[in-house]
Design an enzyme around this catalytic site. Structure first.
Site, PDB file in Angstrom:
ATOM      1  N   GLU B 236       0.884  -1.151   0.000  1.00 62.18           N
ATOM      2  CA  GLU B 236       0.000   0.000   0.000  1.00 62.18           C
ATOM      3  C   GLU B 236       0.927   1.208   0.000  1.00 62.18           C
ATOM      4  OE1 GLU B 236      -2.233   1.270   3.557  1.00 62.18           O
ATOM      5  OE2 GLU B 236      -1.780   2.990   2.289  1.00 62.18           O
ATOM      6  N   CYS B 273      -2.259   8.038   4.924  1.00 57.18           N
ATOM      7  CA  CYS B 273      -2.329   7.605   3.523  1.00 57.18           C
ATOM      8  C   CYS B 273      -3.638   8.059   2.882  1.00 57.18           C
ATOM      9  CB  CYS B 273      -2.188   6.096   3.424  1.00 57.18           C
ATOM     10  SG  CYS B 273      -3.189   5.216   4.640  1.00 57.18           S
TER      11      CYS B 273
END
Lengths: 497, 497
Positions: B236, B273
């Site tokens: 990720e 994120c």
């Protein structure tokens, strides 16, 4: 069919046009009603059946496979398409999941979250030489990608271009008849390597399905990973499908096992990804009888034409490479073929230590060939299994007593493969939801997926989460009232209605 | 905890020892009873909680994150572990499927085929700098890999090594207390790049989980694909989380939207994120008011210490790179930081055409920064969306009328991201089965999986098919009588008991 596919004979430059057309079709196809998608898949099957004997004759001429085999493969292909149609119409395959909002929750309110699988986008399919129907133009990759809601671009296989074009015509006609978006399916008849590479590298391509050689599959996998935006490639590539015969079974069932394994090696000239290429056997007196029976049985088969001259040439080359290895002994009489297309089965044997020492013996020999690995004891069997690469299948013949006494062998064989078979041969793939056709690399590029059975659809979808959507903007599968009556995970409970 | 992890400070050479120990643990952990596995996961959570304030103080010192945030993150981490424990104990997650034999079927009998998910084997986890608990040593990757039945090797993050060691101690102690196989979890405290590479390249490593920068994740992805046997990497990596504000919402809800977006940009110095890094907005008079409100709100925050000096330095570097681009206008006052660790929020704006022309503006600026893209009309909004890379999230603010009139924007934003949010901000990830944390590349390396929620377990398992197995040799999940009472697909029907 009287139908000229619009993308016939494109140059590499026109791959760009093909992919733009596929990308245009993608959002419209994604939104197409599942019932209509199911009708499309069923219409493909009906159209293929309607081509009747002409299609079989065409495929027979291009692949030299027996008519009965081609008929049964066509039947499997149509059955696969209809299984996907059932799945799409029923609808639960999208794995809908709902977690309800809790606006009063402390310290922070919980939002409404819903999830389902959505199509990745255009999928490029490379078919197999050895399955002109079931793993080609309207085969499992195409069926699963269309079922997922992805436009499909098939590159025709150079070994059966006419069969591919006829089947492509069936798909295009079915798309028109059932009102699918234009260019939901396209057939690229330029069989050059360059056009294949251009398809994989095009920015609009979202995934690739491939069935074929290790060299071909690995090249596409590496190419796809070299893209600015890497894409998933599911390549089914290389498997030697080890068969382990345990001592008591070898003693008690030698005749039956030899008969079944011989058929599995030689059927359709062993041109199956699941052909048993290695046999792990006890080096005892029962083996002498087994080898004799097996050698007699395989020697009775052939010569028979192989798929094409390239396959035949590679078969003889790889067979020679095996026989050239120190300690490899030819066990079944092999004749020099009278034509460059004919195949003739063979078997050989080698000790476990020579097998372990020579990696070339671990690689697939595509064609009617099988190597017996003579093992002194269970320890040597386990050592051999430990050195093997990933496999599609692993088979064990054993009596109840054998299996009870050899749980480590079952465990080690399981670790190798996607499918583990007791007292059966690896050929004869049953198309059903519980089948796994795939396995640890190099059997496939991603052991987390199967290429056969309706779960193959999972290769071409991704989960999407919808947060705080009003009911009217949600996809039908996620609306409060579950209008399609599909299975959903609702606040942790599986529910249908 | 008084516990020294056995793999403390290994040299790169000793990575080999670590991975051999993990491989030894793998078959034993695979066979461990699910109830015991669930107890293990729960014991990890309890051990972490028992460390109390000392763990929070340690993490605070290493990451400079506020105590309240760290407490809430610890609580999320323990909750995640317990959610996986519930999943493992319940058992249906293995997707058991049974297709019964039909020995009398013509032309060929149908074999008995059964399928379930099995663990891939040892998983290497690289934690995140910005989530010392929830995406680190006992975070989602570790929890999902352990739940899958895979031994885990965590490489300690250099930004919070002491926190990582303490949490590792909790896991090792939990493994001992609940009778797990030795080395089911190992903690590699050598934080060098070389040891990370050695972990990814080791032949016994079967999968990798990573949360962090694009450069780091892509390097591991490429490394894993360069192996003789490539392995899946779920990384990720990078997301700018576009927020699109539609005209009527901008007019009617400007105060509320500005307040929510400002918090989402600045909370914990934007080190998420899912921080909204881009805003796609109509260039009209309502925008003037929005920018003023947003600028006021973000200017009130900070300076606040960032995670570490490297993160802060990179934030200022990337911010400057954005501001250096032609047409980018600073909208919120930014101060020169008084220390190399302090962060100070900022916002800027740019026209759609300048944004489209400069790819550097499309890349993540990790920290409290957001760029508004001024669009003349819907067409320009769609053009901007079309140029964006894959995202974890995409958010849209709109009234009912806005959303009805802009279905193409909803569709285009959906295509970008794993999670699409209406009238909400992307930060604040709810851990539940319907969440998707992942998305098209470069948000993650494989959009087909999520890193958050119990479905994250799917990254670390593969289906295995058992053909013609007698009941006594089948795993308990596949036995005829379904002794665990799990949901199974039996001959096409979902059944439980």
């Amino acid at each position: 069919m009287g139908l000229t596919p619009s993308a016939a004979h494109p140059s590499v430059l026109s791959i760009d046009k093909v992919m733009k057309q596929a990308a245009d079709a993608a959002p419209r196809f994604k939104k197409t009603d599942p019932t209509k998608k199911a009708e499309f898949l069923e219409a493909i099957a009906s159209n293929i059946e309607e081509l009747g004997d002409a299609l079989i004759t065409c495929a027979q001429k291009e692949t030299h496979l027996p008519v009965a085999r081609l008929q049964s493969e066509r039947s499997r292909t149509c059955s696969q398409l209809r299984q996907f149609a059932v799945m799409v119409r029923e609808g639960s395959w999208v794995e809908a999941s709902i977690d309800s909002a809790q606006p009063e929750r402390k310290p922070a309110p919980k939002p409404d979250l819903r999830k389902m699988l959505i199509p990745l986008g255009p999928v490029v399919v490379f078919g197999a030489s050895n399955f002109p129907f079931a793993y080609s133009t309207a085969g499992g990759d195409t069926a699963s990608a269309l079922a997922a809601g992805c436009p499909v671009i098939v590159k025709a296989h150079p070994a059966h271009p006419e069969t591919s074009s006829r089947v492509a015509g069936c798909i295009i006609l079915a798309a028109e008849k059932t009102g699918m978006p234009t260019f939901v399916f396209q057939h690229v008849t330029d069989t050059s390597v360059e056009s294949g590479q251009a398809l994989v590298m095009h920015p609009f391509t979202r995934a690739v399905g491939f069935t074929g050689s290790f060299a071909g599959g690995k090249a596409l996998f590496d190419l796809a990973n070299s893209r600015k935006v890497p894409i998933p490639v599911f390549a089914e590539m290389s498997s030697v499908n080890p068969v382990c015969i345990l001592p008591q079974a070898l003693k008690e069932d030698v005749v039956a096992i030899a008969a079944r394994v011989a058929v599995s090696i030689t059927n359709d000239m062993g041109q199956f990804c699941t052909k048993p290429g290695l046999q792990i056997v006890p080096d005892n007196e029962d083996l002498v009888r087994y080898v004799k029976l097996l050698a007699e049985a395989v020697s009775k088969v052939g010569p028979v034409p192989m798929l094409h001259e390239g396959i035949a040439a590679n078969f003889y080359k790889r067979k020679k490479e095996s026989l050239d290895v120190q300690g490899v002994k030819l066990e079944a009489a092999s004749v020099v073929p009278s034509s460059s297309l004919l195949g003739f089965p063979g078997i050989a044997s080698v000790t476990a230590s020579d097998f372990i020492a020579h990696l070339t013996l671990h690689k697939e020999v595509f064609g009617p060939w099988s190597l017996l690995i003579r093992c002194k004891d269970k320890t040597e069997m386990l050592q051999v299994i430990d050195t093997l690469e990933g496999q599609l299948t692993a088979s064990i013949f054993g009596t109840t007593a054998d299996l009870t006494a050899n749980s480590e062998i079952i465990e080690s064989m399981s670790n190798l493969a996607g499918r583990i078979i007791l007292n059966g041969v690896p050929t004869g793939v049953e198309v059903c939801p519980s089948l796994v056709h795939g396995g640890p690399f190099p059997a496939s590029t991603d052991s987390r997926f199967t290429a056969v059975g309706v779960p193959a659809v999972k290769r071409f979808v991704r989960p999407q989460c919808f947060q705080n959507f009003p009911d009217e903007l949600l996809p039908v599968e996620l609306k409060d009232k579950n209008p399609k009556g599909i299975w959903r995970m609702e606040d942790g409970e599986f529910k249908r209605f």
